[in-house]
Design a protein around this motif. Structure first.
Motif, PDB file in Angstrom:
ATOM      1  N   ILE A 245       0.823  -1.280  -0.199  1.00 21.03           N
ATOM      2  CA  ILE A 245       0.072   0.069  -0.075  1.00 21.03           C
ATOM      3  C   ILE A 245       0.846   1.298   0.146  1.00 21.03           C
ATOM      4  CG2 ILE A 245      -1.845   1.248   1.065  1.00 21.03           C
ATOM      5  CD1 ILE A 245      -2.534  -1.357   2.252  1.00 21.03           C
ATOM      6  N   ASN A 246       0.669   2.163  -0.963  1.00 21.00           N
ATOM      7  CA  ASN A 246       1.778   3.184  -1.267  1.00 21.00           C
ATOM      8  C   ASN A 246       1.316   4.318  -0.277  1.00 21.00           C
ATOM      9  OD1 ASN A 246      -0.028   3.151  -3.872  1.00 21.00           O
ATOM     10  ND2 ASN A 246       0.238   5.320  -3.438  1.00 21.00           N
ATOM     11  N   SER A 273      -1.078  -4.985  -5.024  1.00 18.60           N
ATOM     12  CA  SER A 273      -1.210  -3.369  -4.145  1.00 18.60           C
ATOM     13  C   SER A 273      -2.614  -2.760  -4.263  1.00 18.60           C
ATOM     14  CB  SER A 273      -0.090  -2.660  -4.874  1.00 18.60           C
ATOM     15  OG  SER A 273      -0.472  -2.323  -6.141  1.00 18.60           O
ATOM     16  N   ASN A 276      -3.795   3.355  -4.486  1.00 16.21           N
ATOM     17  CA  ASN A 276      -3.897   4.860  -3.754  1.00 16.21           C
ATOM     18  C   ASN A 276      -3.319   5.737  -4.592  1.00 16.21           C
ATOM     19  OD1 ASN A 276      -4.285   6.369  -1.597  1.00 16.21           O
ATOM     20  ND2 ASN A 276      -2.564   5.986  -0.475  1.00 16.21           N
ATOM     21  N   ALA A 305      -9.354  -1.082   1.620  1.00 20.56           N
ATOM     22  CA  ALA A 305      -8.209  -1.870   2.217  1.00 20.56           C
ATOM     23  C   ALA A 305      -8.763  -2.953   2.989  1.00 20.56           C
ATOM     24  CB  ALA A 305      -7.565  -1.054   3.144  1.00 20.56           C
ATOM     25  N   ALA A 329       3.769  -1.327   3.671  1.00 18.44           N
ATOM     26  CA  ALA A 329       3.038  -0.001   3.876  1.00 18.44           C
ATOM     27  C   ALA A 329       3.836   1.111   3.821  1.00 18.44           C
ATOM     28  CB  ALA A 329       1.974  -0.071   4.915  1.00 18.44           C
ATOM     29  N   GLY A 333       0.281   4.730   3.558  1.00 19.60           N
ATOM     30  CA  GLY A 333      -0.313   3.382   3.430  1.00 19.60           C
ATOM     31  C   GLY A 333      -0.402   2.808   4.898  1.00 19.60           C
ATOM     32  N   SER A 337      -3.823   1.147   6.534  1.00 19.57           N
ATOM     33  CA  SER A 337      -3.728  -0.324   7.250  1.00 19.57           C
ATOM     34  C   SER A 337      -4.117  -0.192   8.632  1.00 19.57           C
ATOM     35  CB  SER A 337      -2.185  -0.743   7.216  1.00 19.57           C
ATOM     36  OG  SER A 337      -1.693  -0.873   5.744  1.00 19.57           O
ATOM     37  N   THR A 356       5.681  -1.241   8.037  1.00 13.13           N
ATOM     38  CA  THR A 356       5.552   0.033   7.700  1.00 13.13           C
ATOM     39  C   THR A 356       7.089   0.722   7.324  1.00 13.13           C
ATOM     40  OG1 THR A 356       5.624   1.129   9.780  1.00 13.13           O
ATOM     41  CG2 THR A 356       3.677   0.026   8.950  1.00 13.13           C
TER      42      THR A 356
END
Length: 503
Positions: A245-246, A273, A276, A305, A329, A333, A337, A356
């Motif tokens: 997740i960007n 992915s 986003n 998500a 993430a 992101g 999350s 992360t």
């Protein structure tokens, strides 16, 4: 210790520390607010000698109670006062020195006809405490001193119709509320009135204030789930379930490049992915969404998500080996999350290993899989502003001092000593001991959280960096991929051996 101080009104003094952070001293006695137990004049040479940092009604303001007490002792040891209780009384009670002398004798338990010139050093210490008490510098006359939060960021639409502020305490407040807090000395910023009658807020000199724009019509952008997921690479039997997740301000090419890099690190395995992307200026990945997500308010991307996580869980369940789910993430992101995790069942959360990088929030093992961890570059400002300033700086402090060979216990002891120096205005041993015990308990709790935050400082290409393409982030992702693949391969090999043995 403070570096400068100013009188605001009769009951308020502003102090500024070496980071230029603003502290407000309110209530309590005048002597307490000025850190001046002897009410020594600001123009006296002793004030300058003992590092006075300001003046209030011609009385010196000292940087700490220790400086004030040192100046006070020097003051009463001047020949004029050391040998004459009446001279002391004339300074502190010029209209009724005889009454003041009586009060001193009562507090010090001296006879009325005492020869002040012949008192011992111990008796003189009693006089010092008595004068200090009469001046109002005692535990029952203490007020409050509060460190004011700064404005961390400003969020506003291009047409100015919407305007909100994020404070250093991670509160999301309106412009009117921000102005009210500034005017009541609860927020460290400046209200500027322009000639045309408009009002805007700015940080004080030396404070950083982010300005982020979004267009008004972007707030209700809708998207279908089919547009909120993308994948790259080839699905291989038993492979780890890779997710990404960007962060904010990524166009489709940026996001694809990020998951392409992850796929290459896995030897071209499939990576999924959550989309986003920014659209026009900002879309799913806009700052407005991030603010709502920080406030645990559901947004479209949060709901996507949740579906995305369950989609990955389903892929793992469909594989006979039930491979682990690994999610990287970055920046926003992490916020997405964290918000989505709250909408999953405990069983679902426990299966998601989330790592992360430069996250806008920190995710801890109790909210997901025990191996969940947070990584921050020492040059990344986002975790310091958006995730937690306190935990980020504590993690960096721990990282730097552990490199010097200090243990966590030694680091905590140093932090406690600094707190005692900066926050206590007493020399009472019992009070200090109790305070140290309380701070030790506090830091032990904080260090349990910091244990799940790792600071990365190798391979920096610039002073400040936040991109997922930063060398330290890419290196750590590769390490995590290698570790995860190695574990998965070993499990697969064991399962194969069991099958062969059974056959």
């Amino acid at each position: 210790m403070f570096l400068k101080a100013y009188r605001y009104d009769e009951d308020t003094i502003f102090y500024f520390d070496k980071q230029d952070c603003k502290h407000v001293a309110r209530k309590g006695s005048f002597a307490w607010r000025t850190n001046n137990p002897g009410l020594i004049p600001s123009r006296h040479s002793l004030s300058k000698f003992h590092s006075a940092i300001g003046s209030h009604l011609k009385i010196a303001i000292f940087p700490s109670s220790k400086h004030g007490m040192a100046a006070f002792r020097s003051w009463l040891n001047l020949p004029k006062y050391r040998f004459s209780l009446f001279e002391i009384a004339k300074y502190y009670a010029p209209d009724a020195p005889e009454e003041y002398v009586k009060k001193i004798c009562i507090l010090a338990n001296f006879p009325k006809d005492i020869d002040f010139k012949s008192i011992s050093g111990q008796e003189f210490e009693i006089v010092i405490k008595a004068v200090q008490c009469l001046a109002g510098f005692s535990s029952d006359q203490e007020g409050t001193i509060t460190a004011l939060p700064k404005i961390a960021a400003r969020y506003h639409s291009n047409d100015g119709a919407l305007e909100f502020y994020i404070t250093g305490h991670e509160e999301f407040i309106s412009k009117n509320e921000a102005i009210h807090r500034i005017e009541t000395h609860r927020l460290d910023a400046v209200v500027v009135h322009k000639d045309n009658g408009s009002i805007y807020l700015r940080s004080r000199p030396g404070h950083h204030l982010n300005r982020i724009h979004f267009s008004h019509n972007e707030l209700n952008t809708q998207s279908e789930f089919k547009d909120a997921i993308r994948d790259i690479g080839n699905q291989k039997p038993g492979q780890c379930i890779w997710g990404y997740i960007n962060g904010i301000d990524n166009n489709p090419d940026d996001a694809k490049q990020a998951i392409q890099g992850i796929s290459e690190m896995t030897n071209s395995e499939r990576v999924w992915s959550l989309t986003n992307d920014k659209k026009l200026i900002l879309s799913l990945g806009n700052i407005w969404d991030a603010c709502l997500q920080k406030l645990n308010i559901e947004t479209e991307v949060t709901k996507f998500a949740v579906v995305f996580f369950r989609f990955l869980l389903g892929i793992s369940d469909s594989d006979p080996s039930h491979p682990p789910i690994i999610i990287f993430a970055h920046s926003q992101g992490a916020i997405i999350s964290n918000a989505a995790l709250k909408l999953l069942t405990p069983e679902e959360r426990q299966r998601l290993r989330i790592y992360t990088f430069g996250g806008g929030t920190f995710i801890f093992p109790e909210d997901s899989h025990p191996e969940t961890h947070n990584y921050i570059s020492i040059g990344d400002l986002v975790p310091r502003i958006a995730a937690s300033t306190t935990l980020s700086l504590l993690a960096i402090r721990r990282h730097e001092e552990r490199k010097q060979g200090l243990s966590d216990a030694q680091i905590i002891d140093g932090l406690i000593s600094e707190d005692v120096e900066n926050n206590l205005a007493t020399t009472n041993h019992d009070t200090i001991s109790l305070y140290r015990l309380q701070r030790n308990s506090h830091y032990l709790c904080e260090f349990k959280k910091v244990a799940h935050i790792t600071v990365l400082d190798d391979g920096r290409e610039s002073t400040w960096e936040h991109s997922i393409r930063a060398p330290c982030y890419q290196k750590k992702i590769k390490e995590l991929i290698d570790i995860s693949r190695d574990k998965t391969n070993k499990v697969t090999e064991k399962q194969t051996l069991y099958v062969h043995a059974y056959v």
